[in-house]
Design a protein around this motif. Structure first.
Motif, PDB file in Angstrom:
ATOM      1  N   ARG A 351       0.810  -1.255   0.121  1.00  0.00           N
ATOM      2  CA  ARG A 351      -0.312  -0.104  -0.017  1.00  0.00           C
ATOM      3  C   ARG A 351       0.938   1.394  -0.098  1.00  0.00           C
ATOM      4  N   LEU A 352       0.732   2.042  -1.106  1.00  0.00           N
ATOM      5  CA  LEU A 352       1.824   3.120  -1.207  1.00  0.00           C
ATOM      6  C   LEU A 352       1.201   4.235  -0.375  1.00  0.00           C
ATOM      7  N   PRO A 353       1.944   5.091   0.056  1.00  0.00           N
ATOM      8  CA  PRO A 353       1.521   6.434   0.720  1.00  0.00           C
ATOM      9  C   PRO A 353       1.110   7.516  -0.277  1.00  0.00           C
ATOM     10  N   THR A 354       0.161   8.241   0.165  1.00  0.00           N
ATOM     11  CA  THR A 354      -0.266   9.470  -0.689  1.00  0.00           C
ATOM     12  C   THR A 354       1.063  10.636  -0.788  1.00  0.00           C
ATOM     13  N   GLY A 355       0.712  11.449  -1.861  1.00  0.00           N
ATOM     14  CA  GLY A 355       1.644  12.530  -1.884  1.00  0.00           C
ATOM     15  C   GLY A 355       2.914  12.411  -2.567  1.00  0.00           C
ATOM     16  N   ILE A 356       2.851  11.305  -3.470  1.00  0.00           N
ATOM     17  CA  ILE A 356       4.181  10.830  -4.130  1.00  0.00           C
ATOM     18  C   ILE A 356       3.931  10.973  -5.455  1.00  0.00           C
ATOM     19  N   THR A 392      -0.561   4.310   5.949  1.00  0.00           N
ATOM     20  CA  THR A 392      -1.091   4.921   7.248  1.00  0.00           C
ATOM     21  C   THR A 392       0.069   5.483   8.079  1.00  0.00           C
ATOM     22  N   ASN A 393      -0.033   6.497   8.511  1.00  0.00           N
ATOM     23  CA  ASN A 393       0.728   7.273   9.262  1.00  0.00           C
ATOM     24  C   ASN A 393       2.081   7.521   8.694  1.00  0.00           C
ATOM     25  N   GLN A 394       1.972   7.587   7.203  1.00  0.00           N
ATOM     26  CA  GLN A 394       3.176   8.296   6.592  1.00  0.00           C
ATOM     27  C   GLN A 394       2.783   9.423   5.740  1.00  0.00           C
ATOM     28  N   HIS A 395       3.350  10.502   5.887  1.00  0.00           N
ATOM     29  CA  HIS A 395       3.094  11.645   5.104  1.00  0.00           C
ATOM     30  C   HIS A 395       4.197  12.464   4.197  1.00  0.00           C
ATOM     31  N   PHE A 396       3.974  12.390   2.934  1.00  0.00           N
ATOM     32  CA  PHE A 396       4.910  12.532   1.990  1.00  0.00           C
ATOM     33  C   PHE A 396       4.204  13.761   0.936  1.00  0.00           C
ATOM     34  N   THR A 397       5.258  14.757   0.576  1.00  0.00           N
ATOM     35  CA  THR A 397       4.824  15.518  -0.297  1.00  0.00           C
ATOM     36  C   THR A 397       5.663  15.736  -1.570  1.00  0.00           C
ATOM     37  N   MET A 398       5.521  16.031  -2.871  1.00  0.00           N
ATOM     38  CA  MET A 398       6.340  16.297  -3.694  1.00  0.00           C
ATOM     39  C   MET A 398       7.473  17.129  -3.578  1.00  0.00           C
ATOM     40  N   LYS A 399       7.480  18.176  -2.802  1.00  0.00           N
ATOM     41  CA  LYS A 399       8.541  19.013  -2.573  1.00  0.00           C
ATOM     42  C   LYS A 399       9.276  18.955  -1.100  1.00  0.00           C
ATOM     43  N   GLN A 400       8.376  19.220  -0.308  1.00  0.00           N
ATOM     44  CA  GLN A 400       8.749  19.547   1.077  1.00  0.00           C
ATOM     45  C   GLN A 400       9.365  18.071   1.637  1.00  0.00           C
ATOM     46  N   ASN A 401       8.811  16.951   1.297  1.00  0.00           N
ATOM     47  CA  ASN A 401       9.216  15.662   1.938  1.00  0.00           C
ATOM     48  C   ASN A 401       8.887  14.549   0.752  1.00  0.00           C
ATOM     49  N   PRO A 402       9.840  14.624  -0.279  1.00  0.00           N
ATOM     50  CA  PRO A 402       9.669  13.461  -1.339  1.00  0.00           C
ATOM     51  C   PRO A 402       9.825  11.980  -0.876  1.00  0.00           C
ATOM     52  N   LEU A 403       9.228  11.236  -1.570  1.00  0.00           N
ATOM     53  CA  LEU A 403       9.554   9.757  -1.242  1.00  0.00           C
ATOM     54  C   LEU A 403      11.128   9.511  -1.719  1.00  0.00           C
TER      55      LEU A 403
END
Length: 510
Positions: A351-356, A392-403
């Motif tokens: 299950r992949l995180p969102t925001g990637i 679940t409980n993982q938080h990524f964004t494309m710029k601030q916190n990329p995978l």
């Protein structure tokens, strides 16, 4: 750090600096009305001509790829309008050639209207670099970095072709392609999976690979299918830059609709991230024309999942990126999940995180499966499904916190590539489900959740505000996509579904 060297006397330049320079020229062309993808396409042509000349001029193993008069020297010898005319002539003539050259230049035309801009691009950027002296990884990574920059440009639609590199690399490492494999991506975009598979084989088997195996890999051992001709062109050049395929060899990318016909050639490995949406051609229902599919549906991912099963040889293995709706959609979705569990060892789900992903609202997974020969007693091929929840409980964004690739290392370690799955152990994020549990679930729902969302129990566990806002946006867009799927299940056509997830946009700053 890997470096790029222009000449023995020049200073090293890293890949990021080169991408920034390439991008600066893209900005110049954008002001002239040339889109990001058009720029990458034009750069593709020019890089090919320059590298072909370097292959011809190298001290050993000289190779003449491009005929005299259609080559790099014939281009750089011109200026002004004569340069523009020669460029267009080269594109037209090379498009008539056989092999990968013809595939790259078929239908090619110049989209750079200004002769001065074209001359600046050729003589100030391309000519100053000796691309043949750089390592394959660097020049390929520079090109790929430009594709990534293009994917960030939402107006071009480039994002639909780009799968995050950390996901690709983790999938390939788990599947472990070998020199004897026939590897296919039926929705290859710019060729990321194919290039990663080739790189893995070279890294792990390069010292022992036979000449016959290498010849097979360079011709028809690693191939892809892409619906959009311009994207297929980018894939062909991207592969050549990574030394996958031969300039005068067989084209490795077919331009066609993968889903339109049953596969004529089968594969031992399939790696793919099929495009999301309804049909490949609006409203297409491939189950009406393809007898090899299990059921009829306009859901593109469900059709691709059936197609991938059909492409695989017995004991072939696949890793596929799929959206959540494939795991729980009723009707055709339930039918396909039952058949998959019966005919394949559906052994692992990530299950992949969102925001990637560049497109918002994407909730996706990677499904790993092995096709099996039917058993006489009809025993299902799947016995256990291992689910790794990295959402679940993982938080990524494309710029601030990329995978990054290291984020997926625990999954790869738990997957235990090449080891018996009987040696796997459960953890907080890695849980195993027996076949009997799966088949007994309502509609064989494989959207399996077993970790408590910390933010629901503890407000202090909430992510940063900007991440929380983006996750809310993603949830809304994912919900809209699911409502569209419901509408499609009720028989509504894509034209009747007026809402488009891509048009639902919220600015977190508003």
């Amino acid at each position: 750090m890997t470096t790029l060297t222009n000449s023995p006397a020049s200073a090293p330049e890293d890949t990021r600096a080169l991408v920034n320079r390439l991008w600066s020229y893209c900005e110049l062309l954008r002001h002239s009305g040339v889109s990001t993808l058009d720029y990458v396409e034009q750069l593709t042509y020019l890089l090919f001509l320059k590298m072909a000349q370097e292959m011809k001029e190298r001290p050993l193993n000289k190779v003449e790829v491009v005929p005299v008069g259609l080559d790099w020297p014939s281009l750089v010898a011109k200026s002004g309008d004569a340069l523009n005319d020669q460029y267009q002539y080269i594109l037209a003539e090379l498009g008539k050639k056989p092999g990968m050259i013809g595939a790259i230049f078929k239908g090619a035309r110049s989209k750079i209207q200004s002769s001065a801009t074209l001359e600046k691009l050729i003589k100030d950027l391309i000519r100053k670099h000796n691309w043949g002296r750089t390592t394959v990884d660097v020049k390929g990574d520079a090109y790929e970095g430009l594709l990534q920059r293009g994917a960030e440009d939402r107006k071009t639609g480039a994002g639909q072709y780009f799968t995050p590199r950390p996901i690709i690399d983790a999938m390939v490492e788990c599947v472990q392609p070998e020199p004897t494999d026939v590897i296919v991506d039926p929705a290859c975009g710019t060729g990321g999976f194919l290039i990663a598979a080739a790189a893995y084989i070279e890294k792990h088997h390069g010292a022992t690979i036979t000449s016959d195996q290498r010849r097979q890999l360079q011709n028809r051992g690693i191939t892809g299918v892409e619906l959009v001709e311009e994207t297929a062109r980018l894939a062909s050049m991207n592969m050549l830059l990574h030394s996958v395929g031969l300039p005068n060899g067989n084209p490795l990318i077919e331009v066609r609709d993968s889903l339109a016909t049953a596969p004529s050639r089968h594969a031992t490995v399939v790696l793919a991230n099929p495009p999301f949406g309804v049909g490949t051609i609006s409203g297409a229902n491939y189950g009406e024309t393809r007898q090899d599919l299990w059921t009829s549906t306009t859901n593109k991912q469900l059709n691709f999942l059936q197609h991938i099963f059909s492409v695989l040889e017995e004991n072939g293995r696949a890793a596929v990126v799929l959206p959540d709706n494939v795991l729980f959609e009723a009707g055709a979705g339930e039918t396909i999940r039952r058949r998959l569990l019966q005919t394949c060892d559906v052994h692992t789900l990530l299950r992949l995180p969102t925001g990637i992903f560049y497109a918002n609202g994407i909730k996706a997974n990677v499904l790993f499966l092995d096709k099996r020969k039917p058993k006489p007693d009809a025993t299902p091929a799947t016995s256990k499904l291992w689910v790794y929840d990295y959402r679940t409980n993982q938080h990524f964004t494309m710029k601030q916190n990329p995978l990054r690739r290291e984020h997926l290392q625990d999954f790869v370690d738990r997957y235990m590539p090449g080891m018996p799955r009987t040696e796997r152990n459960e953890t907080e994020r890695f849980k195993v489900y027996e076949y009997e549990e799966l088949i007994a679930r309502d509609k064989v729902n494989l959207d399996l959740k077993f970790i408590e969302d910390e933010s629901l129990a503890d407000a202090d566990s909430l992510p940063a505000p900007e991440i929380l806002v983006q996750e809310i946006i993603d949830d809304l867009q994912a919900a809209l996509a699911e409502f569209q799927a419901i509408g499609e299940g009720l028989g509504l056509t894509p034209d009747e579904l007026e809402a488009d997830p891509e048009t639902l946009s919220v600015n977190p700053a508003d």
